[in-house]
Design a protein around this motif. Structure first.
Motif, PDB file in Angstrom:
ATOM      1  N   LEU A 155       0.731  -1.100  -0.082  1.00  0.00           N
ATOM      2  CA  LEU A 155      -0.131  -0.173  -0.112  1.00  0.00           C
ATOM      3  C   LEU A 155       0.967   1.327  -0.038  1.00  0.00           C
ATOM      4  O   LEU A 155       0.535   2.337  -0.768  1.00  0.00           O
ATOM      5  CB  LEU A 155      -0.874   0.075   1.244  1.00  0.00           C
ATOM      6  N   VAL A 156       2.007   1.389   0.678  1.00  0.00           N
ATOM      7  CA  VAL A 156       2.636   2.447   0.832  1.00  0.00           C
ATOM      8  C   VAL A 156       4.070   1.905   0.700  1.00  0.00           C
ATOM      9  O   VAL A 156       4.643   1.500   1.839  1.00  0.00           O
ATOM     10  CB  VAL A 156       2.671   3.177   2.096  1.00  0.00           C
ATOM     11  N   PRO A 157       4.976   1.827  -0.204  1.00  0.00           N
ATOM     12  CA  PRO A 157       6.347   1.293  -0.312  1.00  0.00           C
ATOM     13  C   PRO A 157       7.120   1.952   0.849  1.00  0.00           C
ATOM     14  O   PRO A 157       7.449   3.028   0.951  1.00  0.00           O
ATOM     15  CB  PRO A 157       6.760   1.828  -1.696  1.00  0.00           C
ATOM     16  N   GLY A 158       7.866   0.893   1.322  1.00  0.00           N
ATOM     17  CA  GLY A 158       8.621   1.321   2.776  1.00  0.00           C
ATOM     18  C   GLY A 158       8.030   1.268   4.014  1.00  0.00           C
ATOM     19  O   GLY A 158       8.593   1.203   4.963  1.00  0.00           O
ATOM     20  N   LEU A 159       6.621   1.184   3.927  1.00  0.00           N
ATOM     21  CA  LEU A 159       5.769   1.211   5.087  1.00  0.00           C
ATOM     22  C   LEU A 159       5.934  -0.218   6.157  1.00  0.00           C
ATOM     23  O   LEU A 159       6.023  -0.132   7.373  1.00  0.00           O
ATOM     24  CB  LEU A 159       4.566   1.519   5.028  1.00  0.00           C
ATOM     25  N   LEU A 163       7.318  -0.446   9.902  1.00  0.00           N
ATOM     26  CA  LEU A 163       6.499  -1.065  10.870  1.00  0.00           C
ATOM     27  C   LEU A 163       7.581  -2.146  11.581  1.00  0.00           C
ATOM     28  O   LEU A 163       7.062  -2.536  12.702  1.00  0.00           O
ATOM     29  CB  LEU A 163       5.377  -1.689  10.287  1.00  0.00           C
ATOM     30  N   GLN A 164       8.432  -2.732  10.948  1.00  0.00           N
ATOM     31  CA  GLN A 164       9.209  -3.743  11.571  1.00  0.00           C
ATOM     32  C   GLN A 164      10.359  -2.997  12.603  1.00  0.00           C
ATOM     33  O   GLN A 164      11.193  -3.708  12.903  1.00  0.00           O
ATOM     34  CB  GLN A 164       9.988  -4.601  10.197  1.00  0.00           C
ATOM     35  N   GLY A 165      10.439  -1.575  12.429  1.00  0.00           N
ATOM     36  CA  GLY A 165      11.406  -1.089  13.186  1.00  0.00           C
ATOM     37  C   GLY A 165      12.708  -0.764  12.320  1.00  0.00           C
ATOM     38  O   GLY A 165      13.667   0.070  13.092  1.00  0.00           O
ATOM     39  N   VAL A 171      12.510   4.580   4.838  1.00  0.00           N
ATOM     40  CA  VAL A 171      12.327   6.022   4.415  1.00  0.00           C
ATOM     41  C   VAL A 171      13.053   5.732   2.844  1.00  0.00           C
ATOM     42  O   VAL A 171      12.570   6.517   1.903  1.00  0.00           O
ATOM     43  CB  VAL A 171      13.047   6.944   5.262  1.00  0.00           C
ATOM     44  N   ILE A 172      14.127   5.042   2.791  1.00  0.00           N
ATOM     45  CA  ILE A 172      14.881   4.962   1.803  1.00  0.00           C
ATOM     46  C   ILE A 172      13.959   4.374   0.577  1.00  0.00           C
ATOM     47  O   ILE A 172      13.978   4.855  -0.529  1.00  0.00           O
ATOM     48  CB  ILE A 172      16.253   4.414   1.830  1.00  0.00           C
ATOM     49  N   VAL A 173      13.610   3.215   0.940  1.00  0.00           N
ATOM     50  CA  VAL A 173      12.517   2.481  -0.172  1.00  0.00           C
ATOM     51  C   VAL A 173      11.473   3.641  -0.517  1.00  0.00           C
ATOM     52  O   VAL A 173      11.106   3.583  -1.826  1.00  0.00           O
ATOM     53  CB  VAL A 173      11.885   1.124   0.525  1.00  0.00           C
ATOM     54  N   PHE A 174      10.867   3.976   0.350  1.00  0.00           N
ATOM     55  CA  PHE A 174       9.443   4.890  -0.029  1.00  0.00           C
ATOM     56  C   PHE A 174      10.344   6.101  -1.047  1.00  0.00           C
ATOM     57  O   PHE A 174       9.664   6.342  -2.092  1.00  0.00           O
ATOM     58  CB  PHE A 174       9.070   5.734   1.042  1.00  0.00           C
ATOM     59  N   ALA A 175      11.257   6.666  -0.696  1.00  0.00           N
ATOM     60  CA  ALA A 175      11.979   7.788  -1.620  1.00  0.00           C
ATOM     61  C   ALA A 175      12.319   7.386  -2.801  1.00  0.00           C
ATOM     62  O   ALA A 175      11.857   7.960  -3.883  1.00  0.00           O
ATOM     63  CB  ALA A 175      13.152   8.329  -0.914  1.00  0.00           C
ATOM     64  N   VAL A 176      12.941   6.165  -3.073  1.00  0.00           N
ATOM     65  CA  VAL A 176      13.428   5.719  -4.301  1.00  0.00           C
ATOM     66  C   VAL A 176      12.442   5.280  -5.157  1.00  0.00           C
ATOM     67  O   VAL A 176      12.381   5.542  -6.427  1.00  0.00           O
ATOM     68  CB  VAL A 176      14.414   4.411  -4.009  1.00  0.00           C
ATOM     69  N   LEU A 177      11.384   4.232  -4.906  1.00  0.00           N
ATOM     70  CA  LEU A 177      10.408   3.836  -5.302  1.00  0.00           C
ATOM     71  C   LEU A 177       9.323   4.864  -5.866  1.00  0.00           C
ATOM     72  O   LEU A 177       9.127   4.863  -7.075  1.00  0.00           O
ATOM     73  CB  LEU A 177       9.813   2.574  -4.787  1.00  0.00           C
TER      74      LEU A 177
END
Length: 279
Positions: A155-159, A163-165, A171-177
């Motif tokens: 639903l939200v890349p990187g979330l 959630l796993q800590g 944040v990197i996954v979200f920004a890149v994808l």
């Protein structure tokens, strides 16, 4: 350790078998590991979304596919392949739409999203069945992780990482994808956000989840009136964002399963049946 204790510590089943069964038929993996309640939830929720999508689209979604690309395995590269039983049902009943040309139903794009999302939901249930299969029979499962983290990561890349800590990685996954997706959409001038126009590229970028939904709701299905210079590059970047998210979700799953098994091994034995696991 006594023979009876070693029997208690055996896992509930084979994780690979549980995941494969869940992929083939929603809920079958949970039936295999003895969780009929969750199996029923999986079956009815997955097929409920699928049938609602079919109803809204009048079974015409696969008519988006170019005629020369249609064939018996055309659905293998679509998100709907995440639910084999549902894909087989759809192809047998609706195939590539009616023979005579018809106008697209008003909500065909929403129906398309629901059909694809139903298969993604089934993949999440398959992850859940696979994780439960690894637990000892004496351990009472609690919660829906790591499957819930996989769903969140779609639903939200990187979330899922967040959630796993693993916040920095999240944040990197979200920004890149999301950056790749936005860049691709900008280069393609929004033409990538249309399953009718780019059937298979859309299937790839769908895997980036929520950001794609938002962009399509805002800018999708725009009228193309001329040549888009960097359309091909945009399609590749947007599709790549979705495909890379699959690798990220596999990382979320592997990390979550390892944590689940290690936590279970550190807890005292419990006797509650797996059927009582919270969905």
């Amino acid at each position: 350790m006594s023979w009876s204790q070693s029997k208690i510590e055996e896992p509930r089943g084979d994780a690979a078998i549980a995941s494969w069964l869940g992929w083939l038929v929603p809920g079958a993996g949970h039936v295999y590991i003895g969780a009929p309640i969750v199996a029923a939830v999986a079956f009815f929720s997955v097929f409920g979304l699928l049938l609602l999508g079919i109803r809204l689209s009048d079974g015409m979604v696969f008519q988006f596919l170019d005629t020369d690309l249609r064939g018996p395995i055309a659905g293998a590269l679509t998100p709907e392949a995440g639910n084999v039983a549902g894909l087989v049902y759809y192809m047998k009943v609706y195939g590539f739409g009616p023979l005579l040309p018809q106008a697209w139903p008003e909500y065909i794009h929403l129906g398309s999203w629901l059909m694809a999302s139903s298969a993604m939901l089934n993949a999440v249930f398959a992850v859940h069945a696979s994780a439960l299969a690894r637990l000892p029979k004496s351990v009472e499962p609690r919660g829906f992780a790591p499957a819930s983290h996989v769903l969140a990561g779609w639903l939200v890349p990187g979330l899922g990482h967040f959630l796993q800590g693993r916040r920095t990685r999240g944040v990197i996954v979200f920004a890149v994808l999301v950056g790749l997706l936005v860049l691709g959409t900008w280069l393609a001038e929004g033409s990538n956000l249309d399953r009718e126009r780019h059937f298979y590229y859309w299937s790839g970028q769908f895997l980036a989840g929520g950001p794609v939904m938002i962009l399509e709701a805002i800018h999708g299905h725009a009228l193309v009136t001329g040549e888009i210079e960097y359309a091909d590059a945009g399609l590749v970047f947007a599709c790549l964002a979705g495909l890379l998210n699959i690798l990220c979700l596999l990382d979320v799953q592997a990390f979550g399963v390892r944590r689940l098994v290690e936590t279970a091994g550190a807890e005292p034995a419990r006797s509650a049946p797996v059927a009582e696991v919270a969905a």
